[in-house]
Design a protein around this motif. Structure first.
Motif, PDB file in Angstrom:
ATOM      1  N   LEU A 162      11.493 -33.798  18.679  1.00 44.22           N
ATOM      2  CA  LEU A 162      10.818 -34.111  19.888  1.00 44.22           C
ATOM      3  C   LEU A 162       9.157 -33.700  19.386  1.00 44.22           C
ATOM      4  CD1 LEU A 162      12.570 -32.194  22.693  1.00 44.22           C
ATOM      5  CD2 LEU A 162      12.263 -34.626  22.475  1.00 44.22           C
ATOM      6  N   ASP A 163       8.945 -32.996  18.357  1.00 41.52           N
ATOM      7  CA  ASP A 163       7.376 -32.595  17.732  1.00 41.52           C
ATOM      8  C   ASP A 163       7.199 -33.869  17.140  1.00 41.52           C
ATOM      9  OD1 ASP A 163       7.859 -29.825  18.477  1.00 41.52           O
ATOM     10  OD2 ASP A 163       8.136 -29.283  16.317  1.00 41.52           O
ATOM     11  N   ALA A 164       7.953 -34.610  16.433  1.00 42.78           N
ATOM     12  CA  ALA A 164       7.632 -35.756  15.944  1.00 42.78           C
ATOM     13  C   ALA A 164       7.430 -36.888  16.831  1.00 42.78           C
ATOM     14  CB  ALA A 164       8.825 -36.342  14.957  1.00 42.78           C
ATOM     15  N   LEU A 165       8.136 -37.030  17.920  1.00 43.43           N
ATOM     16  CA  LEU A 165       7.674 -37.972  18.872  1.00 43.43           C
ATOM     17  C   LEU A 165       6.635 -38.028  19.524  1.00 43.43           C
ATOM     18  CD1 LEU A 165      11.106 -38.582  20.495  1.00 43.43           C
ATOM     19  CD2 LEU A 165       9.990 -40.181  19.090  1.00 43.43           C
ATOM     20  N   SER A 166       6.087 -36.412  19.637  1.00 38.65           N
ATOM     21  CA  SER A 166       4.794 -36.400  20.504  1.00 38.65           C
ATOM     22  C   SER A 166       3.778 -36.325  19.192  1.00 38.65           C
ATOM     23  CB  SER A 166       4.583 -34.881  21.147  1.00 38.65           C
ATOM     24  OG  SER A 166       4.636 -34.099  20.122  1.00 38.65           O
ATOM     25  N   GLU A 167       4.045 -36.294  18.211  1.00 39.82           N
ATOM     26  CA  GLU A 167       2.916 -36.500  17.168  1.00 39.82           C
ATOM     27  C   GLU A 167       2.790 -38.010  16.857  1.00 39.82           C
ATOM     28  OE1 GLU A 167       3.828 -33.458  13.968  1.00 39.82           O
ATOM     29  OE2 GLU A 167       2.644 -34.857  12.780  1.00 39.82           O
ATOM     30  N   ALA A 168       3.647 -38.867  16.967  1.00 43.75           N
ATOM     31  CA  ALA A 168       3.810 -40.415  16.775  1.00 43.75           C
ATOM     32  C   ALA A 168       3.182 -41.152  17.843  1.00 43.75           C
ATOM     33  CB  ALA A 168       5.042 -40.666  16.486  1.00 43.75           C
ATOM     34  N   PHE A 169       3.428 -40.748  18.899  1.00 41.39           N
ATOM     35  CA  PHE A 169       3.213 -41.442  20.174  1.00 41.39           C
ATOM     36  C   PHE A 169       2.082 -40.909  21.186  1.00 41.39           C
ATOM     37  CE2 PHE A 169       7.114 -42.761  18.459  1.00 41.39           C
ATOM     38  CZ  PHE A 169       6.928 -44.155  17.906  1.00 41.39           C
ATOM     39  N   GLY A 170       1.928 -39.300  21.142  1.00 37.56           N
ATOM     40  CA  GLY A 170       1.230 -38.656  22.085  1.00 37.56           C
ATOM     41  C   GLY A 170       0.312 -37.848  21.613  1.00 37.56           C
ATOM     42  N   THR A 171      -0.024 -36.760  22.268  1.00 37.95           N
ATOM     43  CA  THR A 171      -0.710 -35.648  21.577  1.00 37.95           C
ATOM     44  C   THR A 171       0.039 -34.407  21.982  1.00 37.95           C
ATOM     45  OG1 THR A 171      -1.749 -35.111  23.958  1.00 37.95           O
ATOM     46  CG2 THR A 171      -2.805 -36.683  22.440  1.00 37.95           C
TER      47      THR A 171
END
Ligand code: ATP
Length: 585
Positions: free
Chosen positions: A173-182
């Protein structure tokens, strides 16, 4: 897409134990992927082809995988046996034995693409009936033959369901927010995961539609929801205080928590660990279907064994007969069960998780016809300590474990996947001892001596720290094991052996063998004390000191309804330590 690129990322993840670094490796990789590939790779990184709640499992036995590796590499059985003793991981053995691809590929080999790997993994998963073991071996061999050593390591780990990469769902989840959001989007992404339990779906939605689409995700039938959990306090006056002087109080039943997904003619029941339990409680599933007045609903309740003659509740041990894998018809007949419903999360098209407690409770009451098999939890609104004590006594006299206090505040929504003070538990045990029981993950074992020679004599037990994603030790457990359990232990634990300390384990005490944290056992203790050797909450209560359990004892209850990440958290151990010391003052 080449599988080698995916294996390379898994390999890089394995070389670090820092959650931040793992998230950054993954986010960089996720950004380069097509959304469809992203979904599959998210599942693969957890050693799966589907979300956690899907019952299909690759689950190939270690022996079968080793047979495939032996035949491809032309290795003798005795050499495989030697390596197995040393490594205890089919993935490592495959890596050692499978040769590097030399320059040009042979005439017969094909490149190992993600598509090819997924196709063969699906074939393995669906192989059933006669010869299925041989076919599984054949499908695995086909892809192993074209793999290099690192790819082979992960193929073998995926098919056995033990990835050993160390990137848990929170890191993804950390990686997803880093990749596609803030960073600010992280709570919304986590909420989407908590209400769908499907990391792949959340990843794909985010990659395709951005955070806006993720925020629109809602609870849905057939997507289990992570359960809301309760905090604990040591007395009823403290609970009332915390709740602002008034709260709802319910009996706390000692049974098995079930989340029922009801859709007109079909009902599915999930455990708190997202396993499908419909076949364990077919009678309850049918009764819920008949009694539900809505087209669709998701409810939660506690299944408790009842005496068919008196309707009285029976102890927890009785309902555990319904957790077995086989002989369910007989168990259904012999051990009647009633469900006491305590929450509603979906009613027709309405996502109820966003409504306060009282609105959910009245919706629950009017959505079902009550019967002798389907009921509501006993509930009262409490505004004095005396009312609370009386209700608690009544709960005990009905053979309940204690009470659950529930906030009546406007913000008392259903917080999927979170433990907070909107619900507070108070049990009989808190009156008798200073602490609650602990559900701890087994991370290591010590060889037994004397009467226990040749077996495991004691286990190294840990609590989970959600923030760092690490298991931190709290005790060496050697009491409470009966002969049957001592004999069962190797079969239960050895498939999780790890040649080294797993990255996810923080420990100073060194056991004879390490395990990937998987099995969860219930443990009681006389007290929580400061510990120079255990790592739980290291430095939080006192510099260079952790917290440990004094006189730990296994209760006999294997918490197979909890995954390792759901075991007692380090924060709870710290809170219980503080609660215990408050009590002493
Ligand atoms: P936890 O669920 O808090 O991790 P646990 O599984 O060890 O801990 P307890 O601490 O004993 O269980 O209490 C919480 C559990 O109590 C819930 O998960 C649920 O299964 C059960 N329960 C029984 N009665 C109720 C109720 N009225 N409301 C909510 N939960 C209840």
């Amino acid at each position: 897409m080449l599988f080698a690129d995916i294996a390379d990322v898994f390999d890089r993840l394995e070389t670090t134990s820092s959650r931040l670094e793992m998230a950054s490796i993954l986010s960089e990789f996720f950004r380069t992927l097509e959304p469809g590939h992203l979904r599959s790779i998210v599942y693969l990184s957890q050693g799966k082809l589907h979300p956690d709640f899907c019952p299909q499992e690759l689950g190939m036995a270690d022996k079968l995988v080793l047979r495939a590796v032996a035949s491809i590499s032309g290795t003798s059985e005795s050499r495989i046996g030697e390596l197995w003793k040393k490594e205890g991981d089919p993935g490592r053995i495959a890596e050692i034995l499978i040769k590097k691809k030399e320059g040009q590929m042979s005439l017969f080999s094909e490149p190992l693409t993600l598509g090819r790997v997924l196709k063969n993994l699906n074939l393995i998963e669906n192989a059933e009936g006669r010869d299925s073991q041989d076919r599984k071996m054949k499908y695995l061999s086909q892809i192993l033959r074209d793999s290099d050593p690192v790819e082979a390591r992960y193929l073998c780990r995926i098919v056995t369901g033990r990835m050993r990469v160390g990137a848990g769902s929170m890191t993804i989840l950390d990686a997803l927010s880093e990749a596609f959001g803030t960073k600010e989007d992280r709570p919304d992404i986590e909420r989407a995961f908590n209400i769908t339990c499907d990391l792949g779906l959340v990843a794909e939605t985010l990659a395709l539609g951005g955070i806006g689409r993720v925020r629109l995700m809602k609870v849905a039938v057939a997507n289990p929801i992570k359960v809301m959990l309760a905090e604990r306090l040591p007395s009823i006056p403290l609970i009332l205080d915390r709740m602002g002087g008034r709260c709802a109080m319910e009996f706390k039943y000692d049974g098995i928590r079930v989340q029922a997904h009801i859709d007109r003619d079909s009902v599915k029941l999930y455990s708190r660990r997202l396993e499908d339990m419909t076949s364990n409680f077919p009678d309850i599933a049918e009764e819920l279907r008949i009694r539900c007045k809505a087209e669709r609903a998701i409810i939660e309740g506690e299944c408790v064994a009842v005496d068919p003659k008196t309707g009285g509740m029976l102890p927890f041990q009785t309902v555990t007969h319904r957790r077995k894998k086989h002989g369910m018809d007989k168990a259904v007949e012999e051990y009647p069960v009633k469900i006491f419903m305590f929450d509603i999360l979906l009613a027709n098209g309405t996502d109820m998780t966003v409504f306060p407690f009282e609105e959910r409770r009245s919706k629950l009451a009017c959505t079902f016809d009550i019967s002798d098999r389907v009921g509501l939890t006993e509930m009262e609104i409490i505004s004095t300590a005396e009312e609370g004590e009386n209700f608690f006594d009544r709960a005990l006299s009905m053979k309940c474990e204690g009470v659950m206090a529930k906030s009546l505040a406007p913000e008392s929504v259903y917080r999927a996947g979170s433990r907070g003070f909107l619900w507070i538990k108070y049990k009989k045990d808190y009156e008798e001892s200073l602490t609650d029981s602990f559900d701890l993950a087994v991370v290591g074992a010590f060889h037994g001596r004397g009467k226990r020679a040749g077996k495991y004599g004691a286990l190294l037990m840990a609590a989970f720290d959600g923030e760092s994603g690490k298991y931190q030790t709290v005790c060496k457990l050697g009491t409470g094991f009966d002969d049957a359990f001592l004999a069962e232990m190797p079969e239960m634990l050895d498939r999780y052996l790890s040649a080294e300390r797993p990255h996810t384990v923080d420990a100073q005490m060194i056991p004879d063998v390490w395990f990937l944290p998987t099995a969860v056992l219930e443990v009681t203790a006389a007290e929580i004390s400061l510990s120079p050797i255990h790592t739980a909450g290291l430095g939080i209560v006192k510099e260079d000191t952790g917290l440990g359990l004094r006189f730990p004892r296994f209760t006999g209850r294997v918490r197979d309804d909890k995954g390792p990440e759901e075991c007692t958290s380090v924060n709870e151990v710290i809170e219980m330590y503080e609660m215990q010391n408050q009590d002493k003052e």
